[in-house]
Design a protein around this motif. Structure first.
Motif, PDB file in Angstrom:
ATOM      1  N   UNK A  71       2.894   7.379   4.815  1.00  0.00           N
ATOM      2  CA  UNK A  71       3.962   6.436   4.485  1.00  0.00           C
ATOM      3  C   UNK A  71       4.666   5.954   5.746  1.00  0.00           C
ATOM      4  N   UNK A  89      -8.056   8.540  -4.537  1.00  0.00           N
ATOM      5  CA  UNK A  89      -7.516   9.889  -4.514  1.00  0.00           C
ATOM      6  C   UNK A  89      -7.260  10.404  -5.923  1.00  0.00           C
ATOM      7  N   UNK A 124       3.562  10.638  -6.577  1.00  0.00           N
ATOM      8  CA  UNK A 124       4.557  11.200  -7.493  1.00  0.00           C
ATOM      9  C   UNK A 124       3.989  11.508  -8.870  1.00  0.00           C
ATOM     10  N   UNK A 129      12.384   6.406  -1.704  1.00  0.00           N
ATOM     11  CA  UNK A 129      11.481   7.434  -2.196  1.00  0.00           C
ATOM     12  C   UNK A 129      11.787   8.761  -1.527  1.00  0.00           C
ATOM     13  N   UNK A 184       0.843  -1.194   0.000  1.00  0.00           N
ATOM     14  CA  UNK A 184       0.000   0.000   0.000  1.00  0.00           C
ATOM     15  C   UNK A 184       0.877   1.242   0.000  1.00  0.00           C
ATOM     16  N   UNK A 207       2.470   3.446   7.553  1.00  0.00           N
ATOM     17  CA  UNK A 207       2.381   2.130   6.910  1.00  0.00           C
ATOM     18  C   UNK A 207       3.671   1.345   7.114  1.00  0.00           C
ATOM     19  N   UNK A 225       2.913   6.001  -2.666  1.00  0.00           N
ATOM     20  CA  UNK A 225       4.023   6.855  -3.100  1.00  0.00           C
ATOM     21  C   UNK A 225       4.004   7.043  -4.605  1.00  0.00           C
TER      22      UNK A 225
END
Lengths: 385, 389
Positions: B21, A372, A285, B280, A276, B24, A281
């Motif tokens: 993030x 989203x 992006x 990231x 997830x 999680x 992410x």
């Protein structure tokens, strides 16, 4: 086709991230598969059990023996086609950690009752002829490097002293799910030795009777009849189908099975969090791209579908790889555990479950990012960098 | 040249900026730490329960070669010899209890499925020999009677063993007259009754074992020598503490291997999660890193800053996982002990050592997951980084 291409390219845009996510899914699927296999190994005894066989034991508990004289009376019960008996020996082979079940059996009738233990004609004759002969399963033979003709000594825990045997045969299982981690020897030998070694409570007794019945549908009725023969006697019995008997063992360690099952779902949760995160992410992006797609006239559903499909693709690749690799890993693990798990086979349901769970992980991981992305206002999306 | 460290709150605030993030990734790590900690706690609980069962100056004498009391048999004549040995403490009469240990099948309360409960027949001295065991409710069984007392966990796990209820086995009705508290030892999972009544019912002529109190714990070796040198005796003595520690061996090994293998496999997943997150983070902050470098921060400082971020992430997960695990202390676990083949209840035991090990495990995952991204961040060149936006 164009869309598929777009998806593939999207998946591989961040090669490192895609590879890591794939690896994570592979590990999780593998772990889940191994745990499910451990759980089904637990049930292996019950799985291989038959409903046409009843087990009669002492009603107090298994550690109490039954007199062998019960045999004659059980045989006369209507519906009983044949009878055998087996007695738990509980010896130690070299070291306590080398555990495998050993039974003193009534040889002919026992081998007849369990046709799934395959012996060659010569091995069978040899076993029946020699009182000190034993038959061992393929798994024991492989784990401890035993061959036909080898001598084997067991150190008794219930029956004190050393017990010498000679391997007369190695039985194979009719199916892969047949338990080949057992040792059988002559009950007569145990009984004679018990007399010679002066072990009073071990003489002329056995742990269980194995009752073959012609019609499995009458199992309950015949069980009741057998038990009523000995009610209020010094040795009351409890008779149940072999399956129920084996499930009884599983029930005793149920807490462990439940714990393993819970843990195997925890691993799915862990990987769901990882996956997830990856998708969240990725979607964040690409906010600008999604806005562009929308500006070009693609519907919000299309954008959401794009993210979902990408997530699913990664999850399914990882899931398939994990499911495939489960087989060799399970084999290695099963061999390493030796005779502790008599049967260690990956069930086809396990593979199916692995793939279904990979799909679920892929779907769930994409829900929020997809939702989203589909709701991005074009202007805001294009402004984002 | 001095290396100026990037302030710690730079790393921590970055975690806060990427809340979802962070949550999680830390959540995944929390679950791994939870599995790691609970398996250690379960093993510790099992060991504590069984080790607590033994007393330092008590010795169990059972037949040579038998690994549990259930398998053992001690003839009456031999038991008499043991009770008369000079190493046995005497208060009026020898502190020795001849005992019979058997298993009986009982239905479990929750599932209705049958499991084995351990039943111990003992003499009155047997009760005195167990100092930790106290009466919780009701009274002790009377000698020669068909009365039994049940352990705290037996009452919690099995059906039909409440105070005032009775069990039928061995051709007799047995009345529950008391509940004993074994102070979280194995005795919580036992049923006690009078040795002679039980032997009669079970039609047994031999005892299972004889438990004695030594005059001095140091006399153990002389006792062992005496037993070995006496040809009449085919028995072996073992300190009670050692005996019970051995009873835990099989199950303990199983829990350890399974728990640690799982935590090991799962940690791979969590480390991957941390790496993805940190990669990231590095990628999206390239310009920022360039700025930091331009301001004069060294490569090492950048490396440490990102490593600190990964460790912070892992530590958050570890703390949450540990808190979840700590809650397991209220759960009682009950299963059949492989060694004795009888039901044994034990808890999850959290110790400082386990807590520290879990946190260390979490931090190690963070370092393992954060290392590659941190190195990458440190390698970024100033010019390209600043140009990248």
């Amino acid at each position: 086709m164009l869309i598929f291409n777009l998806l593939l390219r999207n998946v591989w845009r961040h090669k490192g991230r895609a590879a890591l996510t794939f690896l994570g899914l592979l590990v999780a699927t593998l772990a889940f598969g191994l745990l499910s296999t451990v759980v089904s190994a637990w049930y292996a005894g019950a799985e291989g059990a038959s409903n046409a066989r009843l087990i009669t034991r002492n009603s107090i508990s298994l550690v109490f023996p039954l007199p062998i004289s019960h045999a004659e009376r059980i045989r006369q019960v209507d519906g009983v086609s044949s009878l055998s008996w087996a007695n738990w020996f509980g010896g130690i082979y070299k070291e306590p950690k080398n555990f495998f079940p050993q039974f003193a059996i009534q040889p002919e009738s026992y081998l007849n009752a369990y046709p799934e233990y395959l012996l060659t004609e010569a091995e069978r004759t040899d076993f029946l002829r020699d009182r000190r002969a034993v038959v061992i399963g393929r798994k024991i033979a492989n784990s401890y490097g035993l061959k036909v003709g080898d001598n084997l000594t067991l150190k008794g825990t219930i029956y004190p002293g050393d017990w010498e045997f000679q391997v007369a045969g190695i039985y194979e299982g009719r199916q892969t799910s047949t338990d080949t981690a057992q040792l059988f020897f002559h009950w007569d030998y145990l009984n004679e030795e018990a007399k010679r070694r002066n072990l009073p409570r071990s003489q002329n007794t056995t742990g269980v009777f194995i009752v073959q019945i012609a019609e499995p549908a009458r199992a309950a009725e015949i069980s009741l009849q057998i038990d009523s023969l000995f009610r209020n006697s010094a040795y009351e019995t409890l008779t149940e189908t072999e399956k129920a008997f084996q499930l009884g063992f599983v029930a005793m360690t149920e807490a462990i099975v439940v714990a393993i099952q819970i843990v195997s779902y925890v691993v799915i949760l862990i990987i769901m969090a990882v996956m997830a995160n990856t998708m969240a992410m990725t979607a964040r992006e690409r906010t600008g791209e999604y806005a562009t797609l929308k500006a070009l006239g693609f519907s919000p559903q299309f954008v959401a579908g794009l993210i979902t499909a990408e997530s699913l693709m990664l999850a399914v690749f990882g899931g398939i790889a994990g499911a495939v690799i489960t087989f060799p890993v399970a084999r290695t693990f099963g061999d390493a555990m030796g005779t502790i798990f008599p049967v260690f086979e990956v069930a086809s349901q396990t593979t199916v479950m692995q793939l279904i769970l990979a799909l679920i992980v892929g779907l769930v991981a994409s829900v929020i990012p997809a939702w989203r992305a589909s709701r991005i206002r074009i202007v805001e999306g294009l402004r984002a960098i | 040249m001095t290396i100026t460290a990037v302030p710690l709150h730079y790393s921590l605030r970055n975690l806060w900026v990427r809340r979802v993030t962070t949550l999680l990734t830390a959540g995944g790590m929390a679950l791994v730490v939870f599995v790691f900690a609970t398996s250690l706690m379960l093993d510790a609980g099992l060991k504590r329960t069984l080790v607590a069962t033994g007393e330092p100056d008590n010795v169990i004498v059972s037949r040579k070669g038998s690994t549990t009391e259930v398998q053992s048999a001690v003839e009456r004549s031999q038991a008499a010899v043991i009770a008369a040995l000079p190493e046995v403490a005497v208060i009026g009469e020898p502190l020795a209890s001849r005992e019979i240990v058997m298993l009986i099948s009982l239905a479990k309360k929750q599932s209705g499925k049958v499991s084995n409960a351990m039943i111990r027949g003992m003499e009155q001295t047997g009760v005195t020999l167990r100092r930790k065991v106290s009466l919780m409710e009701g009274r002790m069984f009377r000698p020669g009677s068909n009365e039994i007392v049940v352990g705290r966990s037996v009452r919690a796990q099995f059906a039909g063993v409440e105070l005032g209820e009775s069990l039928f086995f061995g051709g007799r009705q047995w009345y529950v007259v008391g509940v004993i508290d074994g102070a979280r030892s194995g005795f919580d999972s036992e049923i006690w009754g009078d040795v002679n009544s039980l032997m009669q019912s079970f039609r047994r002529n031999a005892y299972s074992s004889i438990v004695i109190r030594l005059t001095d714990p140091q006399h153990y070796d002389t006792l062992v020598d005496r037993l070995n040198n006496d040809p009449r005796i085919t028995l072996a003595a073992k300190r009670e503490a050692d005996y019970y520690a051995e009873q835990s061996a099989g199950l303990s090994r199983f829990i350890q291997i399974l728990g640690l293998t799982l935590a090991g496999i799962f940690s791979v997943g969590a480390i991957i999660g941390a790496t993805i997150t940190m990669q990231a983070a590095v990628a999206s902050r390239t310009a920022e890193i360039g700025t930091l470098r331009a301001l004069g921060f060294q490569r090492q400082s950048i490396l440490l800053a990102f490593l600190a971020e990964a460790v912070g992430l892992a530590l958050l997960g570890a703390v949450v996982g540990l808190m979840l695990a700590a809650m397991m202390q209220w759960v009682e676990f009950s299963t059949t002990n492989f060694q004795s083949f009888s039901e044994l209840a034990f808890g999850f035991e959290l110790s400082l050592g386990i807590a520290l090990a879990s946190l260390a495990f979490g931090v190690a995952m963070g370092v393992a997951g954060g290392m590659v991204p941190a190195i990458r961040a440190a390698r970024i060149g100033i010019v390209e980084a600043l140009r990248c936006n």
